[in-house]
Scaffold this motif. Sequence first.
Motif, PDB file in Angstrom:
ATOM      1  N   VAL A 184     -23.383  10.424  59.798  1.00 54.02           N
ATOM      2  CA  VAL A 184     -22.609  11.649  59.617  1.00 54.02           C
ATOM      3  C   VAL A 184     -21.735  11.530  58.370  1.00 54.02           C
ATOM      4  O   VAL A 184     -21.621  12.461  57.562  1.00 54.02           O
ATOM      5  N   LEU A 185     -21.138  10.339  58.180  1.00 49.80           N
ATOM      6  CA  LEU A 185     -20.278  10.119  57.023  1.00 49.80           C
ATOM      7  C   LEU A 185     -21.053  10.245  55.719  1.00 49.80           C
ATOM      8  O   LEU A 185     -20.552  10.823  54.755  1.00 49.80           O
ATOM      9  N   SER A 186     -22.286   9.710  55.684  1.00 54.36           N
ATOM     10  CA  SER A 186     -23.000   9.771  54.408  1.00 54.36           C
ATOM     11  C   SER A 186     -23.426  11.204  54.104  1.00 54.36           C
ATOM     12  O   SER A 186     -23.403  11.616  52.945  1.00 54.36           O
ATOM     13  N   VAL A 187     -23.789  11.973  55.125  1.00 51.62           N
ATOM     14  CA  VAL A 187     -24.125  13.379  54.887  1.00 51.62           C
ATOM     15  C   VAL A 187     -22.877  14.123  54.395  1.00 51.62           C
ATOM     16  O   VAL A 187     -22.921  14.899  53.424  1.00 51.62           O
ATOM     17  N   TYR A 188     -21.730  13.835  55.021  1.00 54.11           N
ATOM     18  CA  TYR A 188     -20.472  14.468  54.596  1.00 54.11           C
ATOM     19  C   TYR A 188     -20.160  14.099  53.152  1.00 54.11           C
ATOM     20  O   TYR A 188     -19.764  14.949  52.342  1.00 54.11           O
ATOM     21  N   MET A 189     -20.360  12.820  52.805  1.00 52.49           N
ATOM     22  CA  MET A 189     -20.016  12.375  51.457  1.00 52.49           C
ATOM     23  C   MET A 189     -20.849  13.114  50.414  1.00 52.49           C
ATOM     24  O   MET A 189     -20.332  13.593  49.408  1.00 52.49           O
ATOM     25  N   VAL A 190     -22.153  13.224  50.672  1.00 46.09           N
ATOM     26  CA  VAL A 190     -23.021  13.878  49.696  1.00 46.09           C
ATOM     27  C   VAL A 190     -22.667  15.360  49.585  1.00 46.09           C
ATOM     28  O   VAL A 190     -22.504  15.900  48.483  1.00 46.09           O
ATOM     29  N   ALA A 191     -22.485  16.030  50.732  1.00 43.28           N
ATOM     30  CA  ALA A 191     -22.146  17.460  50.698  1.00 43.28           C
ATOM     31  C   ALA A 191     -20.835  17.674  49.954  1.00 43.28           C
ATOM     32  O   ALA A 191     -20.734  18.548  49.089  1.00 43.28           O
TER      33      ALA A 191
ATOM     34  N   GLN B  15     -32.641  -4.905  62.238  1.00 46.54           N
ATOM     35  CA  GLN B  15     -32.413  -3.504  61.885  1.00 46.54           C
ATOM     36  C   GLN B  15     -33.230  -2.552  62.736  1.00 46.54           C
ATOM     37  O   GLN B  15     -32.838  -1.408  62.956  1.00 46.54           O
ATOM     38  N   ALA B  16     -34.391  -3.035  63.224  1.00 48.81           N
ATOM     39  CA  ALA B  16     -35.248  -2.166  64.023  1.00 48.81           C
ATOM     40  C   ALA B  16     -34.626  -1.871  65.380  1.00 48.81           C
ATOM     41  O   ALA B  16     -35.015  -0.924  66.056  1.00 48.81           O
ATOM     42  N   GLY B  17     -33.649  -2.688  65.779  1.00 43.44           N
ATOM     43  CA  GLY B  17     -33.027  -2.507  67.083  1.00 43.44           C
ATOM     44  C   GLY B  17     -32.167  -1.255  67.177  1.00 43.44           C
ATOM     45  O   GLY B  17     -31.883  -0.782  68.271  1.00 43.44           O
ATOM     46  N   TYR B  18     -31.737  -0.721  66.036  1.00 34.80           N
ATOM     47  CA  TYR B  18     -30.845   0.441  66.058  1.00 34.80           C
ATOM     48  C   TYR B  18     -31.546   1.614  65.382  1.00 34.80           C
ATOM     49  O   TYR B  18     -31.293   1.930  64.236  1.00 34.80           O
ATOM     50  N   ALA B  23     -32.334   5.671  61.114  1.00 35.00           N
ATOM     51  CA  ALA B  23     -32.835   6.963  60.611  1.00 35.00           C
ATOM     52  C   ALA B  23     -31.739   7.659  59.806  1.00 35.00           C
ATOM     53  O   ALA B  23     -31.990   8.198  58.722  1.00 35.00           O
ATOM     54  N   LEU B  24     -30.503   7.636  60.300  1.00 33.92           N
ATOM     55  CA  LEU B  24     -29.409   8.309  59.591  1.00 33.92           C
ATOM     56  C   LEU B  24     -29.091   7.600  58.280  1.00 33.92           C
ATOM     57  O   LEU B  24     -28.785   8.242  57.281  1.00 33.92           O
ATOM     58  N   GLU B  25     -29.177   6.261  58.286  1.00 38.86           N
ATOM     59  CA  GLU B  25     -28.902   5.535  57.049  1.00 38.86           C
ATOM     60  C   GLU B  25     -29.996   5.772  56.015  1.00 38.86           C
ATOM     61  O   GLU B  25     -29.726   5.855  54.816  1.00 38.86           O
ATOM     62  N   LEU B  26     -31.233   5.913  56.506  1.00 42.85           N
ATOM     63  CA  LEU B  26     -32.348   6.234  55.619  1.00 42.85           C
ATOM     64  C   LEU B  26     -32.094   7.589  54.974  1.00 42.85           C
ATOM     65  O   LEU B  26     -32.255   7.767  53.761  1.00 42.85           O
ATOM     66  N   LEU B  27     -31.641   8.544  55.783  1.00 43.81           N
ATOM     67  CA  LEU B  27     -31.318   9.879  55.278  1.00 43.81           C
ATOM     68  C   LEU B  27     -30.212   9.780  54.224  1.00 43.81           C
ATOM     69  O   LEU B  27     -30.296  10.394  53.155  1.00 43.81           O
ATOM     70  N   GLY B  28     -29.192   8.972  54.505  1.00 47.88           N
ATOM     71  CA  GLY B  28     -28.104   8.787  53.551  1.00 47.88           C
ATOM     72  C   GLY B  28     -28.613   8.243  52.232  1.00 47.88           C
ATOM     73  O   GLY B  28     -28.224   8.706  51.160  1.00 47.88           O
ATOM     74  N   SER B  29     -29.550   7.290  52.319  1.00 48.25           N
ATOM     75  CA  SER B  29     -30.115   6.670  51.116  1.00 48.25           C
ATOM     76  C   SER B  29     -30.894   7.697  50.287  1.00 48.25           C
ATOM     77  O   SER B  29     -30.857   7.693  49.059  1.00 48.25           O
ATOM     78  N   VAL B  30     -31.592   8.625  50.970  1.00 50.82           N
ATOM     79  CA  VAL B  30     -32.316   9.697  50.265  1.00 50.82           C
ATOM     80  C   VAL B  30     -31.317  10.640  49.606  1.00 50.82           C
ATOM     81  O   VAL B  30     -31.471  11.057  48.451  1.00 50.82           O
ATOM     82  N   LEU B  31     -30.239  10.961  50.341  1.00 46.16           N
ATOM     83  CA  LEU B  31     -29.268  11.927  49.828  1.00 46.16           C
ATOM     84  C   LEU B  31     -28.527  11.396  48.601  1.00 46.16           C
ATOM     85  O   LEU B  31     -28.200  12.152  47.698  1.00 46.16           O
ATOM     86  N   VAL B  32     -28.268  10.072  48.568  1.00 44.09           N
ATOM     87  CA  VAL B  32     -27.505   9.516  47.451  1.00 44.09           C
ATOM     88  C   VAL B  32     -28.248   9.698  46.127  1.00 44.09           C
ATOM     89  O   VAL B  32     -27.660  10.053  45.115  1.00 44.09           O
ATOM     90  N   ILE B  33     -29.563   9.509  46.146  1.00 45.16           N
ATOM     91  CA  ILE B  33     -30.305   9.706  44.906  1.00 45.16           C
ATOM     92  C   ILE B  33     -30.401  11.203  44.608  1.00 45.16           C
ATOM     93  O   ILE B  33     -30.354  11.623  43.452  1.00 45.16           O
ATOM     94  N   GLY B  34     -30.436  12.023  45.658  1.00 42.14           N
ATOM     95  CA  GLY B  34     -30.417  13.474  45.453  1.00 42.14           C
ATOM     96  C   GLY B  34     -29.166  13.901  44.700  1.00 42.14           C
ATOM     97  O   GLY B  34     -29.206  14.760  43.825  1.00 42.14           O
ATOM     98  N   LEU B  35     -28.054  13.234  45.020  1.00 35.89           N
ATOM     99  CA  LEU B  35     -26.771  13.504  44.369  1.00 35.89           C
ATOM    100  C   LEU B  35     -26.877  13.326  42.858  1.00 35.89           C
ATOM    101  O   LEU B  35     -26.404  14.147  42.081  1.00 35.89           O
ATOM    102  N   ASP B  36     -27.523  12.229  42.442  1.00 37.05           N
ATOM    103  CA  ASP B  36     -27.686  11.985  41.015  1.00 37.05           C
ATOM    104  C   ASP B  36     -28.600  13.031  40.381  1.00 37.05           C
ATOM    105  O   ASP B  36     -28.381  13.453  39.250  1.00 37.05           O
ATOM    106  N   LEU B 112     -33.659  -2.308  54.819  1.00 40.85           N
ATOM    107  CA  LEU B 112     -34.819  -1.429  54.757  1.00 40.85           C
ATOM    108  C   LEU B 112     -34.467   0.020  54.469  1.00 40.85           C
ATOM    109  O   LEU B 112     -35.285   0.778  53.971  1.00 40.85           O
ATOM    110  N   ARG B 113     -33.189   0.398  54.772  1.00 37.03           N
ATOM    111  CA  ARG B 113     -32.823   1.795  54.531  1.00 37.03           C
ATOM    112  C   ARG B 113     -32.952   2.156  53.053  1.00 37.03           C
ATOM    113  O   ARG B 113     -33.097   3.306  52.693  1.00 37.03           O
ATOM    114  N   ARG B 114     -32.919   1.112  52.185  1.00 40.66           N
ATOM    115  CA  ARG B 114     -33.022   1.384  50.758  1.00 40.66           C
ATOM    116  C   ARG B 114     -34.399   1.903  50.364  1.00 40.66           C
ATOM    117  O   ARG B 114     -34.600   2.365  49.253  1.00 40.66           O
TER     118      ARG B 114
END
Lengths: 272, 263
Positions: A184-191, B15-18, B23-36, B112-114
């Motif tokens: 949730v935090l990373s989505v918030y940060m990007v938005a 990492q596979a245990g959580y 999934a959310l961290e993977l999404l975060g990793s995709v979004l960070v490059i989207g930001l750039d 792996l989220r990277r």
Amino acid sequence: MSAAVLPSPRAAAALVRAGFRRYASYRAATLAGAVTNTFFGVVKLSILFAAADAAGGAVAGYDRAALSTYTWVAQGMIAVVVLFGGAELAERVRTGDVVIDLGRPVHPVAVWLAEDLGRAGQACLVRFFGPLAFGGLVFGLSVPRQPATVPLFVVSAVLAVVVSFSCRLLVNLVAFWLLDVRGVLSVYMVASNVLSGLIVPIAFFPGWLQGLARATPFPALVQVPVDIAVERVTGTDALLALAGQAAWAVGLLAAAVWTLHRGTRRLVVQGG
Amino acid sequence: MTVYAALLRAALAGQAGYRASFALELLGSVLVIGLDFVEVYAVLTQVPELEGLGLAEVALVFALASTGFSLADLVIGQTDRVTDHVRRGTFDVLLLRPLSTLGQLAAADVQLRRLGRLGTALAVLVIALSQVEVDWTPARVGLLVLTPLSGAVIFGSLFVAAGAVSFWLLDGREVGNALTYGSGYLAQWPTGVLGPVLGRFFTFVVPAAFTGYLPALALLGRDDPTGLPGWLPWASPLAALAAAAAAALLWRTGIRHYVGAGG
């Protein structure tokens, strides 16, 4: 749940001072952060200058001086309004430490807000004025032509801190429902980074994205104070912009207080 | 090799245990490059060209540099944890094992989220390549394959160099991050925008220009407007070798300098 009492002015001032002093002890991290923000500012401004030159002097209404002020104010605001996130409260919810905050005789939101204002004041000293001074010396800044600009900017920056505090509090309070809030935090940060105008000024966006950004509280974090600083928004428009920020601040604070109230009913502290 | 495989398997199993978090961290990793990429897109819709390159061409620069950076971040980005290891004294454990210290860091802490970032960078690369005109020759195909690898070696060398700084400066992590992430950021743009001094610095001292901008010029068959020689855009693999040699030297010197946490 604690009694919903506001702290006395003396207690509030003490809390602000405590927040200020607490962050004053991280000297090396503060300095390193200011250096990082300044370095990224140099690269960002170089890109924006190249764009301004390619466009014949100004991009989306920002000339070179305005782009420089935009860049250095925005880079300085990163630490003041904590644009790169922060999960301290969520961590306190996860570990159960939050019960200490809830047990105090004053409302926890008032305590956290006072501490955050102190933190923001501390962040101003090096993280805001450092990059701004560097930018002014090396690249030059747009000098305000109207005397009202500086006080308007100060009010706008304080409101930006309150809006940012409320947003961060709301995101952290999700921890009452989800114990892992990193996603949730990373989505918030990007938005917030995109829609606040930190990445590029909102005026650079296509129309639909500008509309989307202006429907969120995020421009109140960076774009509104910056546009006041570069005198893109002046006079009555500036007062209206401040009123908009104030409305977001009040609305989001109220939402945070209500969410905390709902969340504490669900709170189960493990391990007793 | 079997030891590295075991370390890698242990890290991945952890990492596979959580699953939901992952999934959310993977999404975060995709979004960070989207930001750039938002920045590239927004600037290049305001102006038609930057340093003679349009949106699709700057997107190619962005994608090449990002692919190299993501690959380096996936394999060796863990060196930013050297500070923690040095501070806690756990670096001693890495030194005691008869394995390479860098190899252990890479295998045991792999994130792996990277992969989210790498996948997104590759997708932008494919789209950008479909939008630009390239006169494909065997040499250009070879360059396209080698560029992400050279970029990964160059950024990997920066990660290792930044990690090595922790052996001297315990608080060096943030400054090291400014170098690595800052280079990753500026490499996504035509180097000429940085002006003559910084532009040359990030070509010849920190070879960030060799990860995106210069190979993109070679693929597009363009000349550098700031007057760099015509063969230089083809020289990314050489720049990668030089960067790796410098980083290895710094890492070795750092380890010799390391005296433990005093425990």
